[in-house]
Design a protein around this motif. Sequence first.
Motif, short mmCIF file in Angstrom:
data_model
loop_
_atom_site.label_atom_id
_atom_site.label_comp_id
_atom_site.label_asym_id
_atom_site.label_seq_id
_atom_site.Cartn_x
_atom_site.Cartn_y
_atom_site.Cartn_z
N VAL A 83 -29.58 -28.59 -22.18
CA VAL A 83 -30.34 -29.20 -23.27
C VAL A 83 -30.13 -28.45 -24.57
N LEU A 84 -30.06 -27.13 -24.47
CA LEU A 84 -30.01 -26.29 -25.68
C LEU A 84 -28.62 -26.17 -26.30
N PHE A 85 -27.58 -26.26 -25.48
CA PHE A 85 -26.24 -25.97 -26.00
C PHE A 85 -25.26 -27.11 -25.70
N GLU A 86 -24.25 -27.19 -26.55
CA GLU A 86 -23.17 -28.16 -26.39
C GLU A 86 -21.86 -27.43 -26.65
N GLU A 87 -20.95 -27.55 -25.71
CA GLU A 87 -19.66 -26.91 -25.93
C GLU A 87 -18.80 -27.73 -26.90
N LYS A 88 -18.14 -27.03 -27.80
CA LYS A 88 -17.23 -27.72 -28.71
C LYS A 88 -15.98 -26.86 -28.90
N ILE A 89 -14.91 -27.50 -29.27
CA ILE A 89 -13.63 -26.81 -29.48
C ILE A 89 -13.49 -26.54 -30.98
N VAL A 90 -13.27 -25.27 -31.31
CA VAL A 90 -13.08 -24.88 -32.71
C VAL A 90 -11.74 -24.16 -32.86
N THR A 91 -11.24 -24.19 -34.06
CA THR A 91 -9.97 -23.50 -34.36
C THR A 91 -10.26 -22.31 -35.25
N ASP A 92 -9.78 -21.12 -34.81
CA ASP A 92 -10.05 -19.92 -35.61
C ASP A 92 -9.01 -19.78 -36.72
N ARG A 93 -9.05 -18.66 -37.44
CA ARG A 93 -8.16 -18.44 -38.58
C ARG A 93 -6.68 -18.41 -38.18
N ASN A 94 -6.44 -18.00 -36.93
CA ASN A 94 -5.05 -17.91 -36.46
C ASN A 94 -4.55 -19.22 -35.87
N GLY A 95 -5.37 -20.25 -35.96
CA GLY A 95 -4.94 -21.55 -35.46
C GLY A 95 -5.14 -21.73 -33.96
N LYS A 96 -5.81 -20.75 -33.34
CA LYS A 96 -6.03 -20.87 -31.90
C LYS A 96 -7.34 -21.61 -31.64
N LYS A 97 -7.29 -22.45 -30.61
CA LYS A 97 -8.47 -23.21 -30.24
C LYS A 97 -9.26 -22.47 -29.16
N LYS A 98 -10.55 -22.50 -29.32
CA LYS A 98 -11.41 -21.85 -28.33
C LYS A 98 -12.73 -22.62 -28.22
N LYS A 99 -13.43 -22.33 -27.09
CA LYS A 99 -14.70 -23.00 -26.84
C LYS A 99 -15.85 -22.18 -27.42
N GLU A 100 -16.77 -22.89 -28.04
CA GLU A 100 -17.99 -22.24 -28.54
C GLU A 100 -19.19 -23.08 -28.13
N LYS A 101 -20.33 -22.38 -27.98
CA LYS A 101 -21.57 -23.08 -27.66
C LYS A 101 -22.37 -23.30 -28.93
N GLU A 102 -22.69 -24.57 -29.18
CA GLU A 102 -23.49 -24.90 -30.37
C GLU A 102 -24.93 -25.18 -29.96
#
Length: 719
Positions: free
Chosen positions: A127-146
């Motif tokens: 309920v509290l979190f949703e995983e999303k894919i973000v791209t960092d400064r180096n162009g790498k994609k990673k999962k983060e919890k929003e």
Amino acid sequence: MDREFKYDAFISYRHTDLDKYVAENLHKVLETYELPKNLKEKLGINGRTIKRVFRDQDELPLSSNLEDPIVDALNQSKYLIVICSPRLKESLWCRKEIETFKKIRGRKNIFCVLIEGEPEDSFPEEVLFEEKIVTDRNGKKKKEKEYFEPLAADVRGIDKKDILKKIKQEKLRLVAPMYNLDYDDLKQRHRQRRIKRIITTSIIASFAFFLIALYSVLTLLKISSQQKILKLHQAQALVTESKSYLKKDSKYKAVDAAYSALTKFKGVKMPYTADAEYALTESLGVYNAGVSYKSTNELNTKGVVDFVKVSSDEKYALTIDEAEEITLWDLKKVKKIKSFSDISTFTLSEEDFTFIGVDKFAYINKKGDVKVVSTRNGKVLHTFNKKNITISLSSDENGKYIAINNENTLSLYSSDKYELLGEYKLEGKLEFAEQMQFTLDSTNLVAFASKENLDIENSVKSTVYVFNTKDLDLKDSFVVDTEYFENIIDYNGVVYILGNRTVSFKTSMLLLAYDYKNNKVNYTKIFPDGWGKIITRTSYKEANNLALVHGNVVDILNPSNGDISQSFTVSSDVIGIFTSNVSDVYLVFTSDGTANFLNLKERENFKYPGLFELNLSTYTDVEHAGDAYLLIPKYENRVVLYEQNSNKKIEEVKNKYEIVSDQGISLLDYDKLKKKYNIKKKNLVKRMLYVDNKKYLVISYSDKSAAIYNAKTKEFINM
């Protein structure tokens, strides 16, 4: 055009007592709810507002996938209502329901109902979190919890009755978003409808009151002759009430009810009854000559009691209750000294207040400042104004020091002049845990620190810090594989630290033995499958053992290596454990009001029949206070004092009395006298005797009654 759904809402909950109770009552409240008539017309709703709510009746078996009926119900439900308590996170089934619904309908149609615990302990990650894919400064994609703030209704209460009341109050918070309505607007419309109903009802009631008043006048004339009977009934009801209070361990209410039965009740004089006199003597304990522990007094508080602490000289007690009051009590007089209403119970813990020796205590107020107060008169002696919010505080056994924890900063003060002796600040994101403990000789302070962790797959490693108390210099530090510190004790120069950890939903206990005189860790012991609550030590000089409490189990440990030598299981969760200094025995109190004696020499767990008369159904904590014990009943505004139930004023009468003479009546005369006096209840006659120089004949019966006859006229006088 909106899709038609079979169910307006799907209720997801754990099948435990409280969770099930809330789900059932919420189901009824929603399905019987009706929008105001003007809103129904505006929204084009015919019939009932909420037609169907789905709630699975049984706990379904765990499998890799949800059962087809559940998935179908989720597909056919417009909204998902999640009943949130600390137990919800343990249910993989409920979490799968939430995850499945999110995929079908999205999180905006999920509502939470908080029934117990704090939001961070009760709201699941789904309920509290949703995983999303973000791209960092180096162009790498990673999962983060929003993080998302869920729409939630708070129905927490002191008991089921209070919770049901709040469900009825909070239902609009769930209904409003279902129909795209503003909550405050919907609440206002309900208020208008209620006022209209009150006006209509008042008109009807006024006429009804007139009829009742007329009827009452007529009835009063009729019942005037029955007043004596009614008073007798009232006196008997007060006697019953007094007995009921005694069974609830509320002595003073029992005394008050019995006293009213003998004197006046609401200004009306009561007739004398033997039952009322007996109830008063029982509630006062006039004839108590035993040694059992019974309720003798109570500390009545403004709100439900959370914590109680007793000073080392056992003369004073501190209570903190949910009405945000901390109260100082004189235990010898069982009298309130002073209350303070400037605390906050939002993040309340046992580390928010402490005795400083026997003449002072300290507590954290709402602002995060620390106030030092005299136990003699409740006068504030000093205030530590802190820039950062104070998390916890502690004092040593001798009352020389005050340690104050401000998240990442630990400060040490003298208790006489309140001088800052030293300060230690953590670097980075480390924060001190609430728990900290001085060693018995007051030379060392043990504290803990760890980082916040959201990864449920891995345990958090924490750091133990050992400081000297001269200037708070760091003597030693070491890392332990635990995240929650529960209890610390000092035994023969060794500090024993009890911690708990959770990895992938599995809990385990950690016991660490640290020799603070030689600055070394003697051993670290891991106990799987348990959540440690208490670690304590024996006081018996000829014994050498520790007791580890988890749930309803008490494990006896060897202090030198942490090995379990004995294990005892009691009837329910342990709330307190005490040791004897004359034998190798532990006294264990459980939440169901049972007192167990663990005899280590004989390896037996036994109960002393009649020694402890604890009559309430559930207790949450117990403290020892001299010859008495203080127990906190669950969800009650009081702490009950149990003492040995012996009336010290009872004295042996030295006068000798002769047995009452029968004045010439023998057993052979009984049949003759029965006929001569036409005795009532002939078959129940137990004894006959003449009294007052054969002026009267007195007869006692086996049913505990007695009769008096005039010996001259043979007439019956009284029974």
